[in-house]
Every structure is written in structure tokens, then in C-alpha cells.
Design a protein around this motif. Sequence first.
Motif, PDB file in Angstrom:
ATOM      1  N   HIS A  35       0.809  -1.222   0.000  1.00  0.00           N
ATOM      2  CA  HIS A  35       0.000   0.000   0.000  1.00  0.00           C
ATOM      3  C   HIS A  35       0.840   1.269   0.000  1.00  0.00           C
ATOM      4  O   HIS A  35       0.281   2.370   0.045  1.00  0.00           O
ATOM      5  CB  HIS A  35      -0.924   0.007   1.215  1.00  0.00           C
ATOM      6  CG  HIS A  35      -1.825  -1.189   1.305  1.00  0.00           C
ATOM      7  ND1 HIS A  35      -2.921  -1.356   0.483  1.00  0.00           N
ATOM      8  CD2 HIS A  35      -1.778  -2.288   2.113  1.00  0.00           C
ATOM      9  CE1 HIS A  35      -3.518  -2.495   0.774  1.00  0.00           C
ATOM     10  NE2 HIS A  35      -2.845  -3.082   1.752  1.00  0.00           N
ATOM     11  N   LEU A  36       2.148   1.129  -0.048  1.00  0.00           N
ATOM     12  CA  LEU A  36       3.037   2.292   0.049  1.00  0.00           C
ATOM     13  C   LEU A  36       2.841   3.237  -1.139  1.00  0.00           C
ATOM     14  O   LEU A  36       2.935   2.843  -2.292  1.00  0.00           O
ATOM     15  CB  LEU A  36       4.493   1.838   0.106  1.00  0.00           C
ATOM     16  CG  LEU A  36       5.515   2.913   0.460  1.00  0.00           C
ATOM     17  CD1 LEU A  36       5.287   3.430   1.879  1.00  0.00           C
ATOM     18  CD2 LEU A  36       6.938   2.364   0.330  1.00  0.00           C
ATOM     19  N   LYS A  37       2.558   4.516  -0.818  1.00  0.00           N
ATOM     20  CA  LYS A  37       2.348   5.527  -1.847  1.00  0.00           C
ATOM     21  C   LYS A  37       3.517   6.506  -1.952  1.00  0.00           C
ATOM     22  O   LYS A  37       3.790   7.050  -3.012  1.00  0.00           O
ATOM     23  CB  LYS A  37       1.061   6.309  -1.565  1.00  0.00           C
ATOM     24  CG  LYS A  37      -0.197   5.454  -1.598  1.00  0.00           C
ATOM     25  CD  LYS A  37      -1.430   6.278  -1.236  1.00  0.00           C
ATOM     26  CE  LYS A  37      -2.693   5.424  -1.242  1.00  0.00           C
ATOM     27  NZ  LYS A  37      -3.898   6.202  -0.824  1.00  0.00           N
ATOM     28  N   ASP A  38       4.179   6.748  -0.818  1.00  0.00           N
ATOM     29  CA  ASP A  38       5.269   7.731  -0.814  1.00  0.00           C
ATOM     30  C   ASP A  38       6.297   7.339   0.236  1.00  0.00           C
ATOM     31  O   ASP A  38       5.935   6.990   1.359  1.00  0.00           O
ATOM     32  CB  ASP A  38       4.717   9.131  -0.524  1.00  0.00           C
ATOM     33  CG  ASP A  38       5.743  10.232  -0.754  1.00  0.00           C
ATOM     34  OD1 ASP A  38       6.810   9.937  -1.341  1.00  0.00           O
ATOM     35  OD2 ASP A  38       5.489  11.374  -0.345  1.00  0.00           O
ATOM     36  N   ILE A  39       7.563   7.404  -0.138  1.00  0.00           N
ATOM     37  CA  ILE A  39       8.644   7.120   0.795  1.00  0.00           C
ATOM     38  C   ILE A  39       9.716   8.195   0.647  1.00  0.00           C
ATOM     39  O   ILE A  39      10.138   8.514  -0.461  1.00  0.00           O
ATOM     40  CB  ILE A  39       9.232   5.711   0.559  1.00  0.00           C
ATOM     41  CG1 ILE A  39      10.324   5.418   1.600  1.00  0.00           C
ATOM     42  CG2 ILE A  39       9.753   5.544  -0.851  1.00  0.00           C
ATOM     43  CD1 ILE A  39      10.780   3.964   1.599  1.00  0.00           C
ATOM     44  N   LYS A  40      10.097   8.789   1.766  1.00  0.00           N
ATOM     45  CA  LYS A  40      11.153   9.800   1.779  1.00  0.00           C
ATOM     46  C   LYS A  40      12.449   9.111   2.184  1.00  0.00           C
ATOM     47  O   LYS A  40      12.590   8.654   3.320  1.00  0.00           O
ATOM     48  CB  LYS A  40      10.826  10.930   2.764  1.00  0.00           C
ATOM     49  CG  LYS A  40       9.480  11.607   2.519  1.00  0.00           C
ATOM     50  CD  LYS A  40       9.457  12.354   1.204  1.00  0.00           C
ATOM     51  CE  LYS A  40       8.127  13.073   1.038  1.00  0.00           C
ATOM     52  NZ  LYS A  40       8.024  13.756  -0.279  1.00  0.00           N
ATOM     53  N   LYS A  41      13.388   9.048   1.249  1.00  0.00           N
ATOM     54  CA  LYS A  41      14.642   8.353   1.509  1.00  0.00           C
ATOM     55  C   LYS A  41      15.683   9.323   2.054  1.00  0.00           C
ATOM     56  O   LYS A  41      15.584  10.532   1.865  1.00  0.00           O
ATOM     57  CB  LYS A  41      15.143   7.694   0.225  1.00  0.00           C
ATOM     58  CG  LYS A  41      14.164   6.665  -0.340  1.00  0.00           C
ATOM     59  CD  LYS A  41      14.693   6.045  -1.616  1.00  0.00           C
ATOM     60  CE  LYS A  41      13.693   5.035  -2.180  1.00  0.00           C
ATOM     61  NZ  LYS A  41      14.187   4.415  -3.436  1.00  0.00           N
ATOM     62  N   PRO A  42      16.703   8.786   2.722  1.00  0.00           N
ATOM     63  CA  PRO A  42      17.758   9.652   3.248  1.00  0.00           C
ATOM     64  C   PRO A  42      18.417  10.452   2.140  1.00  0.00           C
ATOM     65  O   PRO A  42      18.628   9.948   1.037  1.00  0.00           O
ATOM     66  CB  PRO A  42      18.758   8.654   3.868  1.00  0.00           C
ATOM     67  CG  PRO A  42      17.948   7.449   4.160  1.00  0.00           C
ATOM     68  CD  PRO A  42      16.911   7.373   3.090  1.00  0.00           C
ATOM     69  N   ASN A  43      18.707  11.698   2.456  1.00  0.00           N
ATOM     70  CA  ASN A  43      19.436  12.539   1.515  1.00  0.00           C
ATOM     71  C   ASN A  43      20.912  12.302   1.759  1.00  0.00           C
ATOM     72  O   ASN A  43      21.478  12.776   2.736  1.00  0.00           O
ATOM     73  CB  ASN A  43      19.090  14.016   1.747  1.00  0.00           C
ATOM     74  CG  ASN A  43      19.827  14.938   0.792  1.00  0.00           C
ATOM     75  OD1 ASN A  43      20.599  14.477  -0.052  1.00  0.00           O
ATOM     76  ND2 ASN A  43      19.596  16.226   0.922  1.00  0.00           N
ATOM     77  N   PHE A  44      21.523  11.565   0.863  1.00  0.00           N
ATOM     78  CA  PHE A  44      22.905  11.174   1.090  1.00  0.00           C
ATOM     79  C   PHE A  44      23.899  12.256   0.718  1.00  0.00           C
ATOM     80  O   PHE A  44      25.090  12.063   0.812  1.00  0.00           O
ATOM     81  CB  PHE A  44      23.228   9.894   0.322  1.00  0.00           C
ATOM     82  CG  PHE A  44      22.479   8.712   0.845  1.00  0.00           C
ATOM     83  CD1 PHE A  44      22.336   8.523   2.201  1.00  0.00           C
ATOM     84  CD2 PHE A  44      21.907   7.798  -0.015  1.00  0.00           C
ATOM     85  CE1 PHE A  44      21.650   7.442   2.698  1.00  0.00           C
ATOM     86  CE2 PHE A  44      21.221   6.714   0.473  1.00  0.00           C
ATOM     87  CZ  PHE A  44      21.089   6.525   1.832  1.00  0.00           C
TER      88      PHE A  44
END
Length: 305
Positions: free
Chosen positions: A267-276
Amino acid sequence: MENEVEEGSDSEWSELTRECLINILSRLTVDDLWRGTMLVCKSWFSAFKEPSLHSVFNLDPLFDSPRELPRWWSPEFEAKIDSMLRSVVQWTHIFLTQIRIRHCSDRSLALVAERCPNLEVLSIRSCPHVTDDSISRIAVNCPKLRELDISYCYDVTHKSLALIGRNCPNLKVLKRNLMNWLDPSQHVGIVPDEYLNACPQDGDTEAAAIARSMPHLEWLEIRFSKLSAKGLNLICQRCPNLEFLDLSGCANLTSRDIANASSSLAHLKDIKKPNFYIPRSVFHTERYGHWQLYDERFQTDVFRI
């Protein structure tokens, strides 16, 4: 003549029906509602006491500033916020369903737990003196809670997370963000140093508490958490209904870790990933190791010259 008109206008305002007054007051901001409406006249004061006007207590707009202010972290400011929250709770009792506030303490939250059984939303960001003591009381006495924001509350531990999960089955939103420990310069001189240094280290323990007690979560923010791939995997396995996941600043996770763990979230719609992209100036080699190790760890070319 002008005086007569003004006096007549005041009289007309005071003679409005209670229903009309409540309708007018319901359109005001919290700030306007509490700063003067009860002082107009007796009828306004009576209408102001209508509990339904105070079902939502939201002070967040007052903190909309480009930068935090040092005075917000002072004992005097905390005492003022506590006093305001206690006043609201004493007026509203069971009618209060949403609280969005900052810099309060256990003193006022204990009263919230005692008097507000219908609480559904509790947002208490940046509260250095909120501990497991008051949050455990919230967990036991406020079972209708559906949204909790305890970001930057460093004396709240995994024990409270587990209690909230077990006692609040309707919980759908959890925000447990930490301050930017990768670049604390934005907080220096504002947030007390001892508090900055108290940043929770047990990311995987908190992740386990979330995973095992909050299976119905749909929205999870854990920015700058120090959890590892193990903790993230546990969350993704045990919280299958997640639609939004914020992992910004989670420096112990690689892109591969995130991809592998989140692949099970249907059901995942949005994921904020680490800003590397982390400036080299942020890191001190004696503390974090050689910068080339971060290139290998994060699989990025940012650190290469």
C-alpha cells in the motif's frame, strides 16, 4: 451622536443569541479566541465557555518561525505553555479531541491524561521534559488516540511506544523524528547542548516496539532515526498497511536496505529516503572515519573529488 452609535453597536453585539455568538467564536483562531473574546461582556464570556469551541487546541501556528527561538527552550516559557494547556483542559474536559502544542511538560500532560479520555490527536514536539511517565498515562487513559507526534521528545523511550501501541488500537499516524544529528549546527545556541547530546541511540529498539505493537500504522515519520536495516525490515514486515514512510536522515540505511525492506509494502504511496548529500564539512574524520568509507557505505559519488 457618534457615541450613541458606538454604544448602540456594542449593545447589539452583546444581545446576539448564544447560538450566533458560538458560531462567530468558532471562526476565530485559538490566539484570537483566548486573548479577548471572553472580556467583551458577560454574554460573550458565557459563549466562550462552550466546550465544543475548545475541542481542538492548536498552538502550532504560533511556532511557525524560520528559526527556533532560544526562549522557547527556557523553563519560563515551558511554564507558560503548561499553564495554557491546563487552563484549556480544565475548561473542556471530555470535549477535547485534538492537542497540537510544543514545549509542554509532564505537569500538564498528566492532567490531559486524567481529563481527556476522547483525545484522538496529540502532537507535542520539542518537549524536553515530557517523559515516559506522562506518555504511559496517555496510553492507558486515551485509547481513542489515532495520531501521535513525539518528535524531538528525547525522554520518551521505546517503553512508551509499546504502551501506546498496545492500548491505542486506532493509532494510524506516528511521528517520531529526531533532530539533525548529522549537522547539529542549526540547533547550536538555541537548543541546550545537553539536550542535543541526549539524542536517542536505540533506533532498532524503538523500531521493534513500533513493529510489534502498531500493526495498523499508515503514516510513519522517523527522520534521523539511528535504526539499521534490521529495524527497518521489522517495521515493514509488521506494519503492512503503511502508505507513507519518512526515512530522511537515517544515515545507517543504504538504498539497497530501503528497497529490500519496502518491497513488501503493497500500500506504500510515498517514501522519503535519506538525503545522502552530506557536506564534507559536517563530518570530522576523527569522529566519523575517513570520508571514502561513506562513499562505499552510501553508494554515492558525493564524497569523491
